[in-house]
Design an enzyme around this catalytic site. Structure first.
Site, mmCIF file in Angstrom:
data_model
loop_
_atom_site.group_PDB
_atom_site.id
_atom_site.type_symbol
_atom_site.label_atom_id
_atom_site.label_comp_id
_atom_site.label_asym_id
_atom_site.label_seq_id
_atom_site.Cartn_x
_atom_site.Cartn_y
_atom_site.Cartn_z
ATOM 1 N N GLY B 265 0.833 -1.197 0.000
ATOM 2 C CA GLY B 265 0.000 0.000 0.000
ATOM 3 C C GLY B 265 0.864 1.242 0.000
ATOM 4 N N ILE B 266 0.227 2.391 -0.216
ATOM 5 C CA ILE B 266 0.980 3.640 -0.253
ATOM 6 C C ILE B 266 1.224 4.138 1.163
ATOM 7 C CG2 ILE B 266 -1.055 5.118 -0.440
ATOM 8 C CD1 ILE B 266 0.710 6.703 -2.568
ATOM 9 N N SER B 268 4.183 5.906 4.263
ATOM 10 C CA SER B 268 5.505 5.760 4.872
ATOM 11 C C SER B 268 5.710 4.397 5.509
ATOM 12 C CB SER B 268 5.693 6.855 5.931
ATOM 13 O OG SER B 268 5.559 8.123 5.348
ATOM 14 N N VAL B 269 4.707 3.893 6.197
ATOM 15 C CA VAL B 269 4.884 2.628 6.908
ATOM 16 C C VAL B 269 5.081 1.481 5.927
ATOM 17 C CG1 VAL B 269 3.820 0.982 8.493
ATOM 18 C CG2 VAL B 269 3.599 3.425 8.933
ATOM 19 N N GLU B 290 -0.053 -1.458 -6.926
ATOM 20 C CA GLU B 290 -0.690 -0.348 -7.615
ATOM 21 C C GLU B 290 0.278 0.828 -7.753
ATOM 22 O OE1 GLU B 290 -4.382 0.063 -5.363
ATOM 23 O OE2 GLU B 290 -3.324 1.068 -3.751
ATOM 24 N N ASN B 380 -8.505 9.228 3.571
ATOM 25 C CA ASN B 380 -8.221 9.254 2.133
ATOM 26 C C ASN B 380 -9.228 8.425 1.327
ATOM 27 O OD1 ASN B 380 -5.911 10.730 2.804
ATOM 28 N ND2 ASN B 380 -4.642 8.897 2.894
ATOM 29 N N GLY B 384 -6.998 0.662 -3.032
ATOM 30 C CA GLY B 384 -6.949 -0.703 -3.554
ATOM 31 C C GLY B 384 -6.817 -1.752 -2.462
#
Lengths: 503, 503
Positions: B265-266, B268-269, B290, B380, B384
């Site tokens: 996923g998008i 920082s973590v 993605e 947000n 996905g």
């Protein structure tokens, strides 16, 4: 006579009593048995095991894996005999349900397409013994299932030992109806080649190494029949709403008279809704579903449905009798598949199903609770509803707006347990009306659901909650400290309204 | 010079200013623009539209559809200009977020693979104008996207008119990296032919009728860069837990040194966790994800990753500079696909991904809230994460155990909003440890999560809740009236503990 049903003659010597077959099962083992929605379940060996457990002094606990629900007797007697340590992926039996909710049996509630993926990739331990009901064993030693396929194929293929319950009460005419396709292992998997509900892509039997067949038990025990209730005025109204909606969609060019392949969840409401299609302008219907209930055969008899693909056939007593009598008539209109394929996200999305499933409760934003009464107590399990709702062309959920004589509203401010998020719910239907939620934001969804689906006796209460929530803001407004107040009211006062309804 | 980028010479006459291009957009229209996680978004025409809206007296409201988040400026300025009536399927911009949560903009939060399915089947209305950023227009009039594909293909194919933002700041070397495959219409759809992350199955451009290109705008505006923060001690510890777990899985024969194709996923973590694979025994890694973040390129530079498939490239400023400089080095190791394909359930399940996504909050049973702060306010969007978590071989969620200086526990008795149900969560990781939830019943899941993942400062509180809940019974025990008590505490006292933590 069963000799014509065991065609690999070297297996004749494997015929034993249920008691003797059950001796292959020991404490701590994982046993995978056939059975999906009471159909085609292993019936006599599990019961022999329960008897042994009650007679012997030493502990006997197993992990029981099935396709979905099995016959009531099996789950009940195994529970009463204290044999079940763990159970998955679905059940629907009151005694077992009680043991699950008391924490005595660990129940793993899974998307029905996913169980065998977990097993195949060795993420849930191995299967020691598979018990599969069959109408026949082929010359190659392949197992021909009976009224369901479920997870039997993968169970038998992966188990160390296989016990076959050869059921003479299941007609040999079932042979040829099954289509056993087992996906290859990942990451080198090919596409599942099902492009239409009618496609046959596998074998008419479960292919296993016949040396794994440890025992064959001859039985004549019939499947449990289903206990669906007949359509009533409310379910008829719900069916009417759906037919009207399909007609509207057709007028806007989004559906044709053939609709899209249909899926219907198990139970009286979903069955009644399907029944409603008999008196509709739609025709040449197809089904790509998991369980084929009475309504499927009624639609076929009426010339409305041309083909049905499923993983099991579960019928009422009278319908079962008629089906077995006229089985030749239906044979080229039916396929029974492994539940991994009947419920496969790949195929569901490709075919573009219209999925109709039942909600236990819904909330004003369209989140669905399919499983947990009061947010805590398991009813049956999520079953295949997630496989279908997530991947369908159109996901419809149905529920009567009231329960318990009006003391429960099936639509609440916030569901106490989420099985299907609002993303996976396109249409919500009660006898009050239909909410078309496609392309709507949560606040818009709430307005449509409250106005169209909530029972008038709860509508003002729901609007009050929603207004108070909106005053606090948010994409999905809530008043957290009141989100479950209706449930608290029911618990404390016997009605979600705060005071019981007198009828 | 841009003449070499417009190869269908008859289109040269379509070059106009952003202002003139924006005149194709009128009040009430639906506009689909390119852009996925700030990459490859239409940048100048939307802003020209905003300026017009602020100058003109007459109302100008549009429905804005994108791939995922677009550049901050676009969402912010369109919101400030009061142009947005409806927005989907994802965003990540503070001003827009505020407008969504106040109810001023209707936000439809969707699984990112599903938006174009809804549009293609005409279930969400039609697209009037598509605005697509391109590096070039081919001889055939095909559009070559820039740093993302997102939903641009289907938007352009289905829109009445297409506006191209030809961005000279995006290197022409991006050409050839895209793989545009558009699924056929249902119910007559063929399998998506992607069998490996490396497979190219479509065209290197978006094929459209060039007569639909209504305007071409020349621009040199760069993508917004990402604002991921560098790994810290806690994210490094989380990465270590995951590497240890993969090593354990490898020892048990469930994974190889190549793992399975990875999704991340998008943020920082997730980026930090991927980063942790650099110092690991694993190699020849592939990605089927993605968004491709910094960590992907670091893994490639380090020789750990051999191929990455995504829908966009979103990098930090320094990484972006290096990528554009060395683009030839990466070119044969990357594919950018439509998000429908990068996130397609069919492909995700076939490839058997390891999916790593971020939780905003989790509960003791492993249900995940990815989106709603306090259960109500959108952060947000689900993005996905649902496409991947539901269909992967192994679904991992990561979160730090604490937030707000210890006043928030990321693991709570009950999540206030469910994006992913416990069925879709195999592994939960915090800096405290890893919970392997595969094959466990909810009560067992709670024990493992509380012991392994909850921060010690909340562990006793969590156990107290769980014990009280178990005393009431159920498959998923809860004390409904206290389920959100931690959230209430935070709201009323500034800490989930009831009194603020002093650090």
């Amino acid at each position: 006579m069963y000799m014509d049903r065991i065609r690999l003659k070297s297996l004749i010597g494997k015929i034993v009593s249920a008691e003797e077959a059950a001796t292959h099962i020991h404490d701590g083992m994982t046993v995978g048995i056939s059975g999906f929605t009471r159909a085609g379940d292993a019936k006599v060996v599990p019961l022999a095991l329960a008897r042994r457990a009650q007679e012997e002094a030493k502990p006997l606990k197993i992990n029981l894996w099935t396709g979905a629900s099995v016959g009531d007797e099996v789950d009940r007697i195994l529970t009463e005999a204290n044999v079940l340590a763990r159970r998955l992926p679905f059940q629907a039996e009151p005694v077992l349900r009680k043991a699950i909710n008391s924490g005595d049996v660990m129940f793993i509630d899974q998307h029905l397409s996913q169980t065998v993926e977990m097993i195949r990739s060795n993420q849930m331990g191995k299967i020691d013994v598979a018990i599969v009901e069959a109408v026949a064993i082929t010359e190659e030693g392949g197992i021909v299932p009976t009224t369901s396929v479920g997870n039997s194929g993968t169970f038998a293929i992966l188990a160390d030992k296989v016990i076959v319950e050869l059921n003479l009460a299941q007609p040999l005419d079932l042979e040829g109806m099954h289509d056993i396709y087992i996906p290859t292992r990942r990451p080198y998997r090919e596409p599942v080649p099902v492009l239409r509900p009618q496609n046959r892509v596998g074998l008419p039997f479960i292919p296993i190494d016949p040396s794994k067949i440890a025992a064959i038990v001859i039985t004549e025990k019939a499947d449990n029949t289903s206990n669906v209730t007949a359509p009533d005025a409310e379910t008829q109204t719900m069916a009417d709403h759906i037919v009207d909606f399909f007609t509207h969609e057709m007028k806007h060019g989004r559906l044709t008279e053939k609709l899209m392949p249909l899926q219907s969840g198990i139970g009286s409401v979903a069955n009644a809704v399907m029944h409603g299609l008999i008196k509709s302008p739609f025709h040449d219907l197809t089904m790509y579903s998991e369980v084929l209930q009475d309504s499927v055969f009624d639609l076929m008899d009426d010339g409305k449905m041309v083909f049905a693909s499923g993983s099991s056939i579960t019928l009422s007593p009278s319908k079962a009798q008629q089906f077995f009598q006229d089985i030749q008539k239906y044979k080229d209109k039916l396929i029974l598949r492994p539940q991994e394929i009947s419920n496969h996200p790949e195929v569901i999305r490709r075919l573009g199903l219209i999925a109709i499933n039942t909600a236990l409760e819904a909330d004003i934003y369209g989140n669905i609770n399919s499983t947990h009464v009061g947010g805590t107590h398991m009813m049956n399990g999520i079953g295949g509803s997630g496989d279908f709702a997530r991947n369908s062309y159109m996901s419809i959920f149905v529920t009567k707006s009231l329960a318990k004589g009006g003391n429960i509203s099936s639509i609440v401010p916030m569901v106490t347990h989420v099985d299907h998020t609002e993303h996976d719910v396109d249409i919500l239907v009660t006898e009050q009306g239909l909410a078309d939620l496609r392309g709507l934001a949560p606040r818009e969804r709430a307005n449509v659901i409250i106005n169209n689906c909530v029972h008038p006796s709860y509508r003002e209460l729901a609007l009050d909650y929603f207004r108070e929530a909106c005053a606090r803001g948010g994409q999905t407004p809530h008043v957290l400290e009141k989100a479950f107040s209706w449930h608290q009211n029911f618990k404390e006062h016997g009605s979600m309204k705060g005071a019981p309804v007198t009828q």
